[in-house]
Design a protein around this motif. Structure first.
Motif: not given
Length: 712
Positions: A259-265, A270-271, A280-285, A287-293
Motif C-alpha cells: 500500500i505504501e509503494r502504490t499509494g492505493d488501498g 469499492v464495496d 485484504s485487497g482493501g475490502a471492508d468485508q 472473512a478468514l483474511v490472514l493480514s487482518m487476523a
C-alpha cells in the motif's frame, strides 16, 4: 404449479416427515435410556400412546426450533463465540422444555440438565438426517445459507433493477495450473467450468514472477505490487526478521509495504469483500483474511466467517461429517499409495489428514458460504480463495487421482455459487483464476539423500548429520570445502590433517520455497558478493552450481554486478542474461524474472533454483512436497484466467500476460468496466502499461457502466 415445482414440494415434504420420524425415534430412545427424562404418565402408557407422545414432543421441538432459532441467532451473533456456544445449549434445552410442556396431559418431563443433553442429541440427529437427505440437493443447502447474508446491510443499500451495474466475483482456485485445468476439462472432472470455457468465457494462461507462490502472486493481484517478495520465506538482514508469507505478522507487513509503494488501498476498495485470502485487497468485508487476523471491531467483523457459519447447527453437522470423511479418505489414500509403492511419495502421516480435511472441507465450506452471502448482499467486488487443490496436490501430486477428486468437488462448489448468483439483487460476472500452478517431482532430499541445508553446510565446511555426510553429495562437498580451505591457507594436503574451523557465527540460513531456496549469511549485514563468499567459503558456490539437482544460482558480483552461475562453471552477468544459456530449459521470460528479483532489496546472498527436466516436467522441491511451486520450472509458472467474453480481453494482439501486477491491472480494468468511474484506474501510470495490454482509456471509451446480458 409445474411438474418441477410439485417435485420440489414433494421432496421438501418427504424430508420434513423423515426428520420428524427420526427425531421421534431418538426421543423414544433417550426416554428409555435417561432416568430423568420421561414420555409416559405415572401409571404407564401403551407403546402406541408413548410413540404418539414422542411424535408430539419431537414435532413441537422442531417447530419451535424453526421459528425461534433464526431470531435467536440474529441476537446471539453479537456475543463472543464462547458465550454463544454455551447459550446455544441452554437455548436448545429451553426449547425442549417448552416442547414437553406443550404435550397434552403433561406426559413429557425432564430435569433442566437432562433437557440440555436431550436437546443437543436431538438437534444433532435432526440436522444429520436433514443433511443426509439433502446432501445432493444444492437448492436445500442454498436456502440454508441465505441466512448468512450480512444483516447490517440495509435493504435500501442493496442494488436492484435492470439498470444496476454488475458486480464481479473473482474466484481463485489456488494452485490449479493452466495445463491441469485443461486436463480436468477434457476428462470431465469439472463439467460446470467446461460448460463456460469457450462459450461464455475465454481461457487465458498467464506467467508468474520467479516467486511462483500465493504470497507473491496474491499480493500483486490484490494490491498491485509484489515488489521485494523474493520467495515464500526469506530472511531480512536489516531487521533480523524471518518473513513467511502465511504468517499473520508477515502478511500485515507485506500488505503495508504494498500500500505504501502504490499509494492505493487495493483491488477491493469499492464495496469489496475478501474471503479466505492472505491479504485484504482493501475490502471492508473480511472473512478468514490472514493480514487482518488480529484486527477487531464492529466495522469489519464479518458475519460470513467461522462464527456465523457454525452458528447454524445444520452447517456444523454437514461440515463436521465431511471433515471426518475427508480425514478418513486421506488415511485410506495414503495407505494405498504405500502399498502400491508409488513414487515419488512423501510422508502423509501425523496431523496431515486433519490439515487436509480443514483445507478441503472447513475452509471451502466457510468461504463458499461467505461468497454466497456476499452475492445475496449485492456486493460490487468479491475475491475469494479456495485452497483445497493446492493442499492435496502438494502431497499427492498435481496430476494425481486424489487431486482430480478435489477438482470435482470444487466444480460443484462453483456450480452452487453460480446458482446463487442467479438470485442475487444484481447481475454478476464470475471470473475464475489461479495464482500459480504446481510442478511435480521427487524431493531433493529423497533423490540425493541430504537436504539443501546439509549440502550448503557441507560446502561451508560446517558439521552435518552423519547420514547426510555419508551421501555422495555430502562427502564430495565436505572434501571440496576441506581442499579449498587448505589450498587457501597454503597447507599441504594430509589425509589425517585437521580441518580449519569455519569463522565463528558463520552458520547460513537456508530457507526453502518449493524448488527455490534462499541462502543468507546473517552475520554479514549486507548482501554478500561472490568474491566475499569465495573468500569465506571457497567451495560453496562451485559445489552448488555443479550439483545435478540444482539448475542455477543467482549471486551478486563485485566485478560484474550480479551473475547467474550454472553447471560446468557457467557464469553469465545478469545484465547480459537471455533466455538461452543456463536458463534455456526454464523457458521464455526466465531471464526477465531473474533480473527483476535481483533488484529486490531483500534478495538473498545466494538464490538457488532446482534443476528442471522439460522432457518430464519434473523439479526437485527443497521441502517435503512432490507437487511444488515457488521457483522456475514447468507448470508452476503457468496459472490461468477464465473470464467472461463480455469483458475486454486480458491481452491484445497475441500478447502475453506476465506477472501478478499486470493481472491486477486487468482485474481493476474489468471492475471499472462493470462499475464505472467510481473504480479508480489503479496504482500505476499509463507509461507503466505493457504494450501487450490495452490501456484503460482504450477499453473504457465511455464512463457509463456496462450492463451485461448474462449473469456470469
Amino acid at each position: 404449479m409445474g411438474e418441477g415445482r410439485w417435485r420440489r414440494a414433494g421432496g421438501a415434504l418427504w424430508r420434513v416427515v423423515a426428520v420428524w420420524a427420526v427425531s421421534s425415534l431418538t426421543m423414544l430412545a433417550l426416554a428409555a435410556i435417561l432416568p430423568d427424562f420421561q414420555l409416559q404418565s405415572d401409571d404407564g402408557d401403551s407403546i402406541t400412546r408413548t410413540a404418539v407422545t414422542a411424535a408430539w414432543g419431537a414435532g413441537a421441538f422442531g417447530l419451535l426450533g424453526a421459528l425461534v432459532w433464526p431470531v435467536a441467532v440474529r441476537a446471539l451473533l453479537l456475543v463472543p463465540a464462547l458465550v454463544l456456544g454455551l447459550l446455544v445449549f441452554f437455548l436448545n434445552g429451553s426449547l425442549l422444555l417448552i416442547a414437553l410442556w406443550l404435550i397434552p396431559d403433561g406426559r413429557g418431563a425432564a430435569d433442566p440438565e437432562t433437557a440440555v443433553a436431550v436437546a443437543a442429541v436431538m438437534s444433532a440427529v435432526a440436522s444429520a438426517t436433514s443433511t443426509a437427505l439433502a446432501v445432493r440437493d444444492d437448492n436445500a443447502y442454498r436456502r440454508r445459507l441465505y441466512r448468512l447474508t450480512d444483516r447490517k446491510r440495509r435493504r435500501t443499500d442493496i442494488p436492484g433493477g435492470p439498470e444496476t451495474p454488475p458486480g464481479t466475483l473473482f474466484l481463485q482456485l489456488d494452485g490449479v495450473g493452466h495445463q491441469v485445468l485443461l486436463d480436468a476439462l477434457a476428462a470431465g472432472h469439472m463439467p460446470t467450468v467446461a460448460a463456460w470455457a469457450g462459450t461464455t468465457h475465454r481461457l487465458t494462461p498467464w506467467r508468474t514472477d520467479w516467486s511462483s507462490q500465493t504470497g507473491a502472486s496474491q499480493l500483486g493481484i490484490l494490491h498491485g505490487s509484489n515488489h521485494d517478495v523474493p520467495a515464500f520465506r526469506w530472511y531480512e538482514k536489516d531487521t533480523g526478521r524471518l518473513m513467511v508469507s502465511n504468517r499473520p505478522a508477515s502478511a500485515v507487513e507485506l500488505q503495508r509495504r504494498a500500500i505504501e509503494r502504490t499509494g492505493d488501498g487495493g483491488l477491493l476498495t469499492v464495496d469489496g469483500a475478501s474471503r479466505g485470502n492472505l491479504f485484504s485487497g482493501g475490502a471492508d468485508q473480511l472473512a478468514l483474511v490472514l493480514s487482518m487476523a488480529a484486527r477487531r471491531g464492529r466495522r469489519n467483523r464479518s458475519r460470513a466467517g467461522y462464527f456465523a457459519y457454525f452458528s447454524d447447527p445444520a452447517n456444523a453437522v454437514r461440515t463436521a461429517g465431511s471433515f471426518v470423511a475427508e480425514a478418513a479418505r486421506e488415511i485410506v489414500q495414503s495407505a494405498r499409495a504405500r502399498l502400491r509403492a508409488d513414487t515419488p511419495r512423501v510422508s502423509r502421516g501425523g496431523l496431515y489428514p486433519f490439515i487436509r480435511a480443514f483445507a478441503t472441507v472447513v475452509e471451502r465450506d466457510v468461504v463458499v458460504a461467505a461468497v454466497m452471502g456476499d452475492l445475496l448482499a449485492g456486493r460490487a467486488a468479491v475475491y475469494a480463495d479456495l485452497v483445497a487443490y493446492d493442499e492435496v496436490a502438494h502431497h499427492s501430486g498435481p496430476h494425481s487421482h486424489d487431486a482430480a477428486k478435489v477438482l470435482q468437488r470444487l466444480d460443484r462448489s462453483i456450480a452452487l455459487i453460480a446458482k446463487v448468483a442467479e438470485h442475487a439483487p444484481r447481475p454478476y460476472k464470475i471470473v475464475l483464476l489461479s495464482d500459480h500452478g504446481q510442478s511435480q517431482g521427487a524431493t531433493f532430499e529423497s533423490v540425493y539423500g541430504l537436504t539443501l541445508k546439509d549440502l550448503v553446510r557441507a560446502g561451508c565446511g560446517l558439521p552435518v548429520p552423519r547420514r547426510a555426510g555419508r551421501t555422495p553429495s555430502g562427502s564430495e562437498a565436505r572434501d571440496a570445502a576441506r581442499d579449498a580451505l587448505r589450498s587457501a591457507l597454503h597447507r599441504p594436503l594430509e589425509e589425517s590433517g585437521e580441518e580449519q574451523p569455519p569463522p565463528k557465527g558463520s552458520d547460513p540460513v537456508v530457507l526453502a520455497s518449493g524448488n527455490l531456496s534462499l541462502v543468507s549469511f546473517p552475520h554479514v549485514p549486507h548482501r554478500m558478493t561472490r568474491e566475499e563468499i569465495d573468500r569465506r567459503h571457497p567451495a560453496l558456490l562451485r559445489t552448488l552450481a555443479n550439483h545435478p539437482g540444482i539448475g542455477f544460482l543467482l549471486v551478486r558480483s563485485a566485478a560484474h554486478g550480479s551473475v547467474v552461475l550454472g553447471p560446468g562453471n557457467t557464469e553469465v552477468p545478469v545484465a547480459e542474461l537471455t533466455d538461452d544459456g543456463p536458463l534455456a530449459v526454464f523457458g521464455k521470460g526466465a531471464a526477465e524474472t531473474v533480473r527483476r528479483t535481483d533488484a529486490f532489496p531483500h534478495a538473498a546472498d545466494i538464490m538457488v533454483n532446482s534443476m528442471y527436466d522439460p522432457s518430464t516436467g519434473t523439479v526437485h522441491a527443497f521441502e517435503e512436497q512432490i507437487g511444488s511451486h515457488g521457483g522456475l520450472g514447468g507448470e508452476q509458472s503457468r496459472p490461468f484466467l477464465l473470464s467472461p467474453l463480455d469483458l475486454s480481453p486480458p491481452v491484445t494482439d497475441g500478447g502475453e500476460l506476465v506477472g501478478a501486477e499486470r493481472v491486477h491491472r486487468v482485474l481493476r480494468r474489468w471492475l471499472r468496466e462493470c462499475m464505472g468511474p467510481q473504480v479508480p484506474l489503479g496504482p500505476f501510470r499509463p507509461a507503466e502499461i505493457s504494450p501487450s495490454l490495452p490501456s484503460p482509456e482504450e477499453v473504457l471509451p465511455v464512463a457509463e457502466p456496462v450492463v451485461p446480458d448474462k449473469r456470469h
